[in-house]
Design a protein around this motif. Structure first.
Motif: not given
Length: 104
Positions: A53, A56-57, A59
């Motif tokens: 996650l 996916d963002n 970072r």
């Protein structure tokens, strides 16, 4: 993941962590079979999923960033578990209510 890696990971957990363990052989895993009687689905979410996650963002999914994200949620993993349980019930109803109605 080998036993030594698992033990090392367990040592990193907080002392108040609750650990659930499911042990199966490679053949069972290859068949994606259910090894616990009465279990419909034994899906497991893990730290690597939080890392995905984060990635996916856009970072960096470092262990430190995973810890920060997990710690930032009010209620911690309990909130995740509660919501996952509720969503699971909703999905079960969506999938199986029609089949139950057919029993009448």
């Amino acid at each position: 993941m080998g036993i030594d890696e698992i033990i090392e990971y367990l040592r990193t957990l907080p002392e108040d962590a609750i650990v659930k363990v499911s042990v199966m052989d490679k053949a069972s895993m290859a068949r994606d079979s259910i090894v616990i009687d009465g279990v419909v689905d034994g899906g497991v979410w893990c730290r690597e999923d939080i890392g995905t996650l984060i990635e996916d963002n856009g970072r960096n999914p470092t262990p430190e960033n995973i810890d920060k994200v997990l710690a930032a949620v009010p209620g911690g993993l309990g909130s995740f578990s509660d919501r996952l349980t509720q969503e699971g019930w909703d999905i079960l109803h969506d999938i199986y209510d029609g089949a139950i109605d057919a029993l009448r």
